[in-house]
Design a protein around this motif. Sequence first.
Motif, PDB file in Angstrom:
ATOM      1  N   THR A   1      43.814  71.074  33.347  1.00 43.63           N
ATOM      2  CA  THR A   1      44.219  70.782  34.721  1.00 43.63           C
ATOM      3  C   THR A   1      43.675  69.452  35.237  1.00 43.63           C
ATOM      4  N   VAL A   2      44.431  68.850  36.106  1.00 46.44           N
ATOM      5  CA  VAL A   2      44.089  67.536  36.653  1.00 46.44           C
ATOM      6  C   VAL A   2      44.344  67.530  38.158  1.00 46.44           C
ATOM      7  N   SER A   3      44.009  66.418  38.780  1.00 47.92           N
ATOM      8  CA  SER A   3      44.237  66.278  40.219  1.00 47.92           C
ATOM      9  C   SER A   3      44.091  64.817  40.583  1.00 47.92           C
ATOM     10  N   THR A   4      44.634  64.462  41.732  1.00 44.31           N
ATOM     11  CA  THR A   4      44.457  63.100  42.218  1.00 44.31           C
ATOM     12  C   THR A   4      42.970  62.794  42.401  1.00 44.31           C
ATOM     13  N   ALA A   5      42.226  63.717  42.973  1.00 46.95           N
ATOM     14  CA  ALA A   5      40.794  63.467  43.206  1.00 46.95           C
ATOM     15  C   ALA A   5      40.060  63.262  41.884  1.00 46.95           C
ATOM     16  N   GLY A   6      40.397  64.071  40.878  1.00 49.26           N
ATOM     17  CA  GLY A   6      39.775  63.905  39.563  1.00 49.26           C
ATOM     18  C   GLY A   6      40.114  62.544  38.979  1.00 49.26           C
ATOM     19  N   PHE A   7      41.358  62.126  39.159  1.00 51.61           N
ATOM     20  CA  PHE A   7      41.787  60.816  38.668  1.00 51.61           C
ATOM     21  C   PHE A   7      40.995  59.705  39.348  1.00 51.61           C
ATOM     22  N   LEU A   8      40.853  59.820  40.669  1.00 49.72           N
ATOM     23  CA  LEU A   8      40.120  58.787  41.409  1.00 49.72           C
ATOM     24  C   LEU A   8      38.651  58.762  40.983  1.00 49.72           C
ATOM     25  N   GLY A   9      38.085  59.934  40.746  1.00 48.99           N
ATOM     26  CA  GLY A   9      36.697  60.013  40.283  1.00 48.99           C
ATOM     27  C   GLY A   9      36.538  59.329  38.939  1.00 48.99           C
ATOM     28  N   GLU A  10      37.526  59.529  38.076  1.00 51.64           N
ATOM     29  CA  GLU A  10      37.499  58.890  36.767  1.00 51.64           C
ATOM     30  C   GLU A  10      37.623  57.376  36.910  1.00 51.64           C
ATOM     31  N   MET A  11      38.452  56.926  37.843  1.00 48.82           N
ATOM     32  CA  MET A  11      38.572  55.476  38.071  1.00 48.82           C
ATOM     33  C   MET A  11      37.228  54.892  38.509  1.00 48.82           C
ATOM     34  N   LEU A  12      36.535  55.605  39.396  1.00 50.65           N
ATOM     35  CA  LEU A  12      35.229  55.128  39.864  1.00 50.65           C
ATOM     36  C   LEU A  12      34.223  55.092  38.721  1.00 50.65           C
ATOM     37  N   CYS A  13      34.270  56.124  37.897  1.00 47.18           N
ATOM     38  CA  CYS A  13      33.364  56.213  36.742  1.00 47.18           C
ATOM     39  C   CYS A  13      33.616  55.027  35.812  1.00 47.18           C
ATOM     40  N   THR A  14      34.896  54.739  35.555  1.00 41.11           N
ATOM     41  CA  THR A  14      35.245  53.605  34.701  1.00 41.11           C
ATOM     42  C   THR A  14      34.836  52.300  35.372  1.00 41.11           C
ATOM     43  N   CYS A  15      35.002  52.245  36.673  1.00 45.56           N
ATOM     44  CA  CYS A  15      34.636  51.061  37.451  1.00 45.56           C
ATOM     45  C   CYS A  15      33.166  50.713  37.252  1.00 45.56           C
ATOM     46  N   PHE A  16      32.288  51.680  37.433  1.00 45.88           N
ATOM     47  CA  PHE A  16      30.850  51.386  37.325  1.00 45.88           C
ATOM     48  C   PHE A  16      30.441  51.180  35.866  1.00 45.88           C
ATOM     49  N   ASN A  17      31.073  51.949  34.977  1.00 49.02           N
ATOM     50  CA  ASN A  17      30.759  51.885  33.549  1.00 49.02           C
ATOM     51  C   ASN A  17      29.251  51.874  33.300  1.00 49.02           C
ATOM     52  N   SER A  18      28.534  52.668  34.059  1.00 50.25           N
ATOM     53  CA  SER A  18      27.082  52.708  33.884  1.00 50.25           C
ATOM     54  C   SER A  18      26.746  53.631  32.727  1.00 50.25           C
ATOM     55  N   VAL A  19      25.682  53.296  32.024  1.00 51.63           N
ATOM     56  CA  VAL A  19      25.274  54.067  30.850  1.00 51.63           C
ATOM     57  C   VAL A  19      24.020  54.846  31.209  1.00 51.63           C
ATOM     58  N   GLY A  20      24.204  56.077  31.647  1.00 49.45           N
ATOM     59  CA  GLY A  20      23.058  56.790  32.218  1.00 49.45           C
ATOM     60  C   GLY A  20      22.203  57.534  31.224  1.00 49.45           C
ATOM     61  N   PHE A  21      21.704  56.844  30.185  1.00 50.08           N
ATOM     62  CA  PHE A  21      20.885  57.609  29.223  1.00 50.08           C
ATOM     63  C   PHE A  21      19.595  58.087  29.862  1.00 50.08           C
ATOM     64  N   ASN A  22      19.030  57.279  30.751  1.00 56.05           N
ATOM     65  CA  ASN A  22      17.868  57.759  31.487  1.00 56.05           C
ATOM     66  C   ASN A  22      18.040  57.456  32.984  1.00 56.05           C
ATOM     67  N   TRP A  23      17.089  57.929  33.773  1.00 55.35           N
ATOM     68  CA  TRP A  23      17.224  57.806  35.220  1.00 55.35           C
ATOM     69  C   TRP A  23      17.365  56.358  35.660  1.00 55.35           C
ATOM     70  N   ILE A  24      16.456  55.521  35.161  1.00 57.72           N
ATOM     71  CA  ILE A  24      16.384  54.135  35.637  1.00 57.72           C
ATOM     72  C   ILE A  24      17.668  53.364  35.336  1.00 57.72           C
ATOM     73  N   ALA A  25      18.347  53.742  34.270  1.00 61.48           N
ATOM     74  CA  ALA A  25      19.556  53.020  33.886  1.00 61.48           C
ATOM     75  C   ALA A  25      20.706  53.296  34.841  1.00 61.48           C
ATOM     76  N   SER A  26      20.549  54.304  35.683  1.00 57.30           N
ATOM     77  CA  SER A  26      21.639  54.649  36.582  1.00 57.30           C
ATOM     78  C   SER A  26      21.228  55.777  37.519  1.00 57.30           C
ATOM     79  N   PRO A  27      20.288  55.503  38.432  1.00 56.60           N
ATOM     80  CA  PRO A  27      19.730  56.574  39.264  1.00 56.60           C
ATOM     81  C   PRO A  27      20.782  57.445  39.949  1.00 56.60           C
ATOM     82  N   ALA A  28      21.791  56.838  40.539  1.00 52.99           N
ATOM     83  CA  ALA A  28      22.789  57.620  41.278  1.00 52.99           C
ATOM     84  C   ALA A  28      23.526  58.571  40.343  1.00 52.99           C
ATOM     85  N   ALA A  29      23.786  58.117  39.121  1.00 55.88           N
ATOM     86  CA  ALA A  29      24.529  58.947  38.172  1.00 55.88           C
ATOM     87  C   ALA A  29      23.733  60.197  37.826  1.00 55.88           C
TER      88      ALA A  29
END
Lengths: 488, 488
Positions: free
Chosen positions: B100-128
């Motif tokens: 299943t999909v949704s517009t909101a899920g799509f937009l969330g994925e766009m934001l995720c791709t936008c930031f392209n942060s690599v959150g292996f640890n906290w400091i690398a991407s605190p918000a993530a």
Amino acid sequence: MGKNIESNLANTPHFNPLNPQEFRKQAHEMVDFIADYYQNIDSYPVLSQVQPGYLRANLPQNAPSLPESLETILEDVKNQIIPGMTHWLSPNFFAFFPSTVSTAGFLGEMLCTCFNSVGFNWIASPAATELEMLLPKSFMFQGTGGGVIQNTTSEAILVTLIAARDKALDVDGSGNLNKFVVYASDQTHSTFAKACKMVGISPRNIRLIPTTIDAGFSLSPIQLKAAVEADMENGLVPLYLCVTLGTTSTTAVDPIELLAGVAKEHGMWVHVDAAYAGSACICPEFRHHLNGVELVDSLSLSPHKWLLSGLDCCCLWVKNPTVLVKAQSTNPEYLRNKQSESDSVVDFKDWQVGAGRRFKSLRLWLIFRTYGVVNLQDHIRSDVGMAKIFEDFVRSDPRFEIVVPREFGLVCFRLNPDETFGSDYTELSNQKLLDWVNSTGRVYMTHTKAGGIYVLRFAVGATLTGDNHVVAAWKLIKEGADALLKTV
Amino acid sequence: MGKNIESNLANTPHFNPLNPQEFRKQAHEMVDFIADYYQNIDSYPVLSQVQPGYLRANLPQNAPSLPESLETILEDVKNQIIPGMTHWLSPNFFAFFPSTVSTAGFLGEMLCTCFNSVGFNWIASPAATELEMLLPKSFMFQGTGGGVIQNTTSEAILVTLIAARDKALDVDGSGNLNKFVVYASDQTHSTFAKACKMVGISPRNIRLIPTTIDAGFSLSPIQLKAAVEADMENGLVPLYLCVTLGTTSTTAVDPIELLAGVAKEHGMWVHVDAAYAGSACICPEFRHHLNGVELVDSLSLSPHKWLLSGLDCCCLWVKNPTVLVKAQSTNPEYLRNKQSESDSVVDFKDWQVGAGRRFKSLRLWLIFRTYGVVNLQDHIRSDVGMAKIFEDFVRSDPRFEIVVPREFGLVCFRLNPDETFGSDYTELSNQKLLDWVNSTGRVYMTHTKAGGIYVLRFAVGATLTGDNHVVAAWKLIKEGADALLKTV
């Protein structure tokens, strides 16, 4: 009765979270939000300055009962999420290895999300499987080999390790894992030892062979041979060798040909982890690093590191996929179909950990076609060129030294060792310099330790970085050094 | 010298694959392309009608040397890729479990791709990291437990199995994996046995306990107890039990409380795989299926199956993450940082297979906020309601039978067994019906076998499906039955 049921169906519209009109409107809004973010990214502190726990205080901890508007949510992204981001796409990001992106990669990801196809087997998504098989001919589906896109290097190592283990278990028959030994250098990514432990290799049998600064932190074939022979004398069985092309700490290159020569004498599986530096081999001037690659069993490289794909994307090539597929295949009734049973197709679920998989090849396909080989080579060369500029800056300042020669886009340097106060003092000075630089929010670099030396890493490669950012970063580092060395 | 280098820098612009203006323009084009796809999706054959190898003949096999335009590429998507898609988002997709999909899920994925942060640890991407910890309180970071987003159920099972194995090895001390036994029902997803083999559990020690149609294909606590006791008598050690909430074949529900009671007597790790049916438990009327969940060690559910997130998204909750983290943690120098060392933060790299990870929580966060609990419950109920409509259709036609009672959005049915010609004949008739329905391209269903019975599966849940699609699908199935039974 069928008729009655039909006529009783209420014609009230269901909740539709994929209304195309609404999708179009909101996705356009999101595009503008993201384009604005890219336009302003220079203005954000590259390393987030928030404290642990900051978000809990600022956002509700439960899902709301009723819907909220996209505007409200985007305000929270702006005010709560973005300040907590370490901005990997900032042109001032020189930490770790940058994770490169591109418009074409972004569009490919949008298409992948759009289709949301679950390509566990061919029939579930023929185009997804076939496009992945079609990616450049080095994917080798022409011969006996094959290629597959994994999420990360960890998974590439995991599935090849399992293939090697199960092949060896078949030969051995005892079912005893405790005799298998794996090899790599002490510079190999930590994910290697993690994957070994995951598949049941005893931590006692993981050999991380020491390297030296004099040998550029490269794995020595002579030392490998000695280690293997010692293990065999003790009745152990050499299983797997991981060779690295561009280590995480210092981008050291292990000599594939010589190492594979040693390993193949003893029937080991040889994997090349080319996560970072493999991408550089699209330029002829770097291709010699692949010499001997015809001897190995598998090779992985991560286009998210240096080929503009965004996360996650790790290409894995395998010389003999039969072994790999045998180790991970499943054949539940609910996935059976004519095409899979006729062996006329590839079912990628048997090449990876998970069953489901996205249409992962779209991103790479859009990148290759949108930019062409010429621009992709230019992109690698311009990053290397900027790293060279930075290297020259460092060499021009007598307070600094280059720790190991630069080969790709990473410069390993430090404030000179201080002979009066000793190595702890040198480490502390470099740490202080790094902390100060990062605390400004204007540049983000990280460190490593190699051969006992605390090293500052300046990794060029964030997609938006230009010469001017490298120049500004060097000015900032010099400013830090001025202040630090004055206060001493 | 530094000055000279600076003044020598050519001011020629580098190749910039993330030019914000170009991004904006092309991403808007892609939004329209995708919105058009959703608007026209009804018109595509839901099951792709291409033959194996179709794409190789139609697309170049090498990356081009020079760039191509987005228009050219999108033409190829339209003419070459789309005909090879099995359209998972089609409202006429009733196969497997819909994703299943949704517009909101799509937009969330766009934001995720936008930031392209690599959150292996906290400091690398605190918000993530922090947003992932903040997702609904059932993620349980308040107490001793914790939650993490994995890609797929396979990975959730893999990491918990490894945690259980390493904990048991610590107690045992022999380093011998051959004594550990794992348990599940014969209806458990094939990924369970695969994960067990991956971590080194001997295939001889994987117990897939038979279920029966009379017990609704649910795992019997009595049979589990008997199996465990037999193994212990043979000197084996019970390690791990996988309980399923909503099996893939027929959505059978294993009784958590009773099974966990048996397993806990013998110190086993109990995991609940609620990939599909877990999402339904956001509605109070389904929550009783979770009774006893406080007894288990871990639970996973996949919002891509039924909570509109799109691929990949599997939430894993763990009661005691310390064991899990101990088994997968790494601490390389190049990732060391103050926050991780002060233990004030969570580093999600130690909760999963890979090191790198995307900002995965954005999609769920956008979904929860955009729709609110009320709409998400409505979405589950409307799918269940449509499945009930289909079930009533089947019951209304004396040529068909319901094989097992429907509980969620899946209807398991078949053409009645033919007493004259026997069970092979019945299977063949049902196969023929299924093949015919799928060959029309107007509906895509799949089959399974449970208790030896060949079953047709009608899974309602594709986001765009409405009552009218269910009605049309039933008409088509009846049409197929008419033709089939007439020719007999």
